[in-house]
Design a protein around this motif. Structure first.
Motif, PDB file in Angstrom:
ATOM      1  N   GLY A  34       0.774  -1.179   0.028  1.00 56.21           N
ATOM      2  CA  GLY A  34      -0.100   0.082   0.024  1.00 56.21           C
ATOM      3  C   GLY A  34       0.655   1.188   0.029  1.00 56.21           C
ATOM      4  N   ASP A  35       0.243   2.432  -0.156  1.00 51.22           N
ATOM      5  CA  ASP A  35       1.082   3.654  -0.346  1.00 51.22           C
ATOM      6  C   ASP A  35       0.529   4.386   0.670  1.00 51.22           C
ATOM      7  OD1 ASP A  35      -1.381   4.408  -1.685  1.00 51.22           O
ATOM      8  OD2 ASP A  35      -0.351   4.448  -3.686  1.00 51.22           O
ATOM      9  N   ALA A  36      -0.322   4.203   1.659  1.00 51.06           N
ATOM     10  CA  ALA A  36      -0.859   5.295   2.194  1.00 51.06           C
ATOM     11  C   ALA A  36      -0.006   6.022   3.396  1.00 51.06           C
ATOM     12  CB  ALA A  36      -2.174   4.618   3.370  1.00 51.06           C
ATOM     13  N   ASN A  37       1.318   5.760   3.410  1.00 51.38           N
ATOM     14  CA  ASN A  37       2.292   6.453   3.953  1.00 51.38           C
ATOM     15  C   ASN A  37       3.404   6.889   3.266  1.00 51.38           C
ATOM     16  OD1 ASN A  37       1.286   5.804   6.694  1.00 51.38           O
ATOM     17  ND2 ASN A  37       2.130   3.834   6.860  1.00 51.38           N
ATOM     18  N   LEU A  38       3.206   6.760   1.829  1.00 49.48           N
ATOM     19  CA  LEU A  38       4.128   6.929   0.911  1.00 49.48           C
ATOM     20  C   LEU A  38       3.684   8.179   0.101  1.00 49.48           C
ATOM     21  CD1 LEU A  38       5.330   3.433  -0.156  1.00 49.48           C
ATOM     22  CD2 LEU A  38       6.238   4.762   1.536  1.00 49.48           C
TER      23      LEU A  38
END
Lengths: 366, 366
Positions: free
Chosen positions: A254-258
């Motif tokens: 996932g990319d929720a922190n990126l």
């Protein structure tokens, strides 16, 4: 009315409402940030050491610009740093103001930023390609605002000087192909993370004397830069870098922190939607898609500029800005960028809702 | 070395570490303050409504300036607002730059702030008393930096224009004798509450067109003013007003929640200590004490300027700044203020520790 005149980067708000947002929360007690001074030993005495640290960390992560051997300066947005660079590069002893040029189409704010005080130090002189002379300051915006093109200096003279405006040289807008190492490189939190309201930009400057003069400009103009705003920017930039470091440690999906991955996916989605709307309408055209290998994400990707440089191919439409306004779409005319009336600049970084209304409306224009 | 060149108002830090400090703590979540815009309907579109509200509340409490019928503008410190006022009052159509004047001794930053960009719109022209002509901008700083005197405009002409710099018109520095209602009045959080690092000033402007031009200056110069800094300033100003409102409600004793009372007591104490040191040394003099009835505190008090304008009466000392530097006291020479070398400006608002060392050192100079 759908206002897309300014590039108000509110589309990133959703990301900052996500899991990473909490780590970016800033708390300032009543007794903090009271002094004018941040670091009396520093050439830029109003630069918060924590902000400088996060700027260096972020560039080291992304690899878009060299920081080793560079001075970091902070400004009230990159527009103040742009003026500081003009001030530092102009020669106060010269008889005439130095000419400031940029290749057409150039960012519409460069002429007024250069000329609004009618300074005897520098003067806007238009298209770099039309300039004849040895003394000049050339502004290179890359990726370029308004058209997203990748640019290099077009003028070459020993006495000429360059300012590189790299506000959009981040992975969500363009593949990172080189670690740039120009004399003066300008960046802004606004386009990088979406925090336009914080009014924080920074410059990476190679030459010490130029850095000193730029710092002097900020000292005169605003007696330095808000510490609270710098602390905010440091928190936000730090959260971006932390997001990548923790992700690598956890090897999670996932990319929720990126930020850059999230923002690139969103930008690519919007460009898809815009190209579909342009195809549906049939009377517009956009610059060709540009692709490259991104050293940061380690894949080949297309660029997703923060602005669409939309041209109208219909003979009868002479003034595209007015034509779109009749269709309830507010844009900025090409004439403001040194180009013609049949082209406009449209912001690609507004809210989801506003962007959705816009593409739907555009698709139906015949 | 004891650096008193700048008026870094760090002495108020102790107050903000007290009980009221907690209510002034600012928390900004990661997703806030992202847009450029604060209030699109406002003439000053980057002005945070909460900041404007606290500015109006505070003036209503103190009674030092009229707010009814005035436009509130925010700037990156009052130095940016000063330049914005010059920009707004200068006529871009005039052949020659308009002369900017102020009575000697004038604030040492006025000349460089006016001239550093070599603008064709305005030009520093020195002492207002020596000025001859009808077109000018007169800057009136009251209480005056550097000497604490109460001032009014000295020039009178229909085409002349005034800027009132009221940074020090607060009860800790001087009795509030009138509710001022000039055309352009400048204030700053820095001198009011001691938050210099936040870089927030405000202007009260009567004329709509002038206010619009001043706002335009901030738009060009820095694309508005940091929202985070405005939120911080709003918190701090709000805490000051709340402190008085709660105190009145509780009718409690002490001044731990009353910024102006606390700060006035501290300032008066310092002026006592300075006058004693000057008497002990015997070679210096200070401006005479000025007293008046303060409509805010409802008592007769002496003024306690933020700066001491110290003169040396000893024949052999020609350059007082150098003389004091030999005695490890760093001050700013009278020559920077349009005055002579036998006088210097000394900050009265530094930390307790620094101030203590300074007066002890001064007392022993013979």
């Amino acid at each position: 009315m759908y206002l897309l005149r300014r590039g108000d980067p509110t589309m990133f708000e959703t990301f900052w409402r996500g899991p990473i947002g909490e780590s970016a929360t800033l708390v300032i007690p009543g007794y903090q940030t009271m002094s004018y001074f941040s670091d009396v030993g520093n050439l830029c005495w109003f630069l918060e050491p924590g902000f400088e640290r996060e700027v260096r960390r972020l560039h080291s992560l992304v690899g878009n610009a060299a920081v080793e051997g560079y001075h970091v300066l902070v400004g009230t947005g990159s527009s103040q740093l742009f003026q500081a660079a003009l001030y530092a590069l102009a020669l106060p002893t010269a008889n005439a103001p130095v000419s400031v040029v940029s290749t057409t189409p150039f960012y519409s704010m460069y002429p007024p930023l250069t000329d609004f005080l009618n300074s005897g130090l520098y003067r806007w002189a238009g298209d770099a390609n039309a300039f004849d002379g040895d003394d000049y300051i050339e502004v290179i915006c890359s990726p370029n605002n308004p058209d997203g093109s990748i640019r290099e200096a077009v003028l070459k003279s020993k006495s000429g000087k360059d300012i590189h405006d790299l506000a959009y040289y981040w992975p969500q807008y363009t593949p990172i192909t080189h670690m740039l190492a120009h004399d003066i490189m300008l960046f802004t939190v606004s386009k990088c993370t979406g925090h336009a309201g914080t009014r924080i930009g920074w410059a990476l400057v190679k030459d010490k004397e130029v850095a000193q003069k730029m710092s002097k400009f900020m000292e005169q103009s605003t007696i330095g830069v808000s510490k609270d705003a710098q602390l905010r920017a440091a928190k936000v930039l730090g959260a971006v870098t932390d997001g990548y470091e923790h992700q690598l440690a956890a090897a999670a999906g996932g990319d929720a922190n990126l930020l850059f991955h999230y923002a690139r996916r969103k930008m690519a989605h919007r460009w898809c939607a815009l190209r579909a709307a342009v195809a549906a309408s049939g009377i517009f055209s956009l610059p060709n898609e540009v692709a490259g290998f991104c050293t940061f994400t380690k894949d080949t990707v297309t660029s997703n500029p923060a602005f669409a440089w939309l041209r109208c191919e219909k003979q009868e439409v002479e003034d595209l800005e007015s034509f779109l306004r009749e269709n309830k779409i507010i844009t900025r005319s090409g004439t403001k960028f040194g180009a013609d009336q049949k082209v406009v600049r449209i912001s690609m970084v507004d809210t989801d809702e506003a962007f959705g209304i816009f593409v739907n409306r555009l698709a139906t224009i015949k």
